[in-house]
Design a protein around this motif. Structure first.
Motif, PDB file in Angstrom:
ATOM      1  N   UNK A  13       0.836  -1.205   0.000  1.00  0.00           N
ATOM      2  CA  UNK A  13       0.000   0.000   0.000  1.00  0.00           C
ATOM      3  C   UNK A  13       0.868   1.252   0.000  1.00  0.00           C
ATOM      4  N   UNK A  14       1.913   1.252   0.802  1.00  0.00           N
ATOM      5  CA  UNK A  14       2.846   2.388   0.836  1.00  0.00           C
ATOM      6  C   UNK A  14       3.500   2.568  -0.536  1.00  0.00           C
ATOM      7  N   UNK A  21       2.001   9.308  -5.958  1.00  0.00           N
ATOM      8  CA  UNK A  21       2.581  10.620  -5.732  1.00  0.00           C
ATOM      9  C   UNK A  21       3.585  11.003  -6.805  1.00  0.00           C
ATOM     10  N   UNK A  22       4.143   9.997  -7.465  1.00  0.00           N
ATOM     11  CA  UNK A  22       5.069  10.234  -8.571  1.00  0.00           C
ATOM     12  C   UNK A  22       4.340  10.274  -9.913  1.00  0.00           C
ATOM     13  N   UNK A  27       0.906   2.767 -10.144  1.00  0.00           N
ATOM     14  CA  UNK A  27       0.389   2.843  -8.774  1.00  0.00           C
ATOM     15  C   UNK A  27      -0.949   2.131  -8.668  1.00  0.00           C
ATOM     16  N   UNK A  28      -1.795   2.345  -9.665  1.00  0.00           N
ATOM     17  CA  UNK A  28      -3.135   1.765  -9.613  1.00  0.00           C
ATOM     18  C   UNK A  28      -3.094   0.270  -9.868  1.00  0.00           C
TER      19      UNK A  28
END
Length: 78
Positions: A13-14, A21-22, A27-28
Motif C-alpha cells: 500500500x505504501x 505521488x510520482x 500505482x493503480x
C-alpha cells in the motif's frame, strides 16, 4: 507467518501511494493487485468490517488504472 500478511499489505500500500505521488499509472495496478492480499488479510484475521473498503478500493483502483493508462496511451500516440 501470520504477521507477514499485514506487513506485506501495508508495504505494498505504501509503495502504491508512493507511485501515485510520482504520477505513475503503475500505482493503480499495484494497488489493485494488493487488494487480493487485503482480502486474504480480512479472511485470515476475521475482520469482515474491512470488506466494504476493499470492494470500494478495488473498483477505484481499477477505474483509475483504466483512465490513467488510456490517457497516457492517448498522450504518447499524438
Amino acid at each position: 507467518m501470520r504477521q507477514l500478511l499485514p506487513l506485506m499489505t501495508g508495504g505494498i500500500t505504501i509503495l502504491a501511494m508512493w507511485l501515485a505521488g510520482s504520477k505513475r499509472w503503475e500505482a493503480w495496478a499495484v494497488g489493485l493487485a494488493n487488494q487480493v492480499l487485503w482480502l486474504a488479510t480480512i479472511i485470515v484475521f476475521d475482520t469482515w468490517g474491512l470488506l466494504p473498503l476493499t470492494v470500494f478500493l478495488t473498483f477505484t483502483y481499477a477505474r483509475n488504472l483504466i483512465r490513467w493508462r488510456c490517457e497516457e496511451l492517448l498522450t504518447t500516440a499524438t
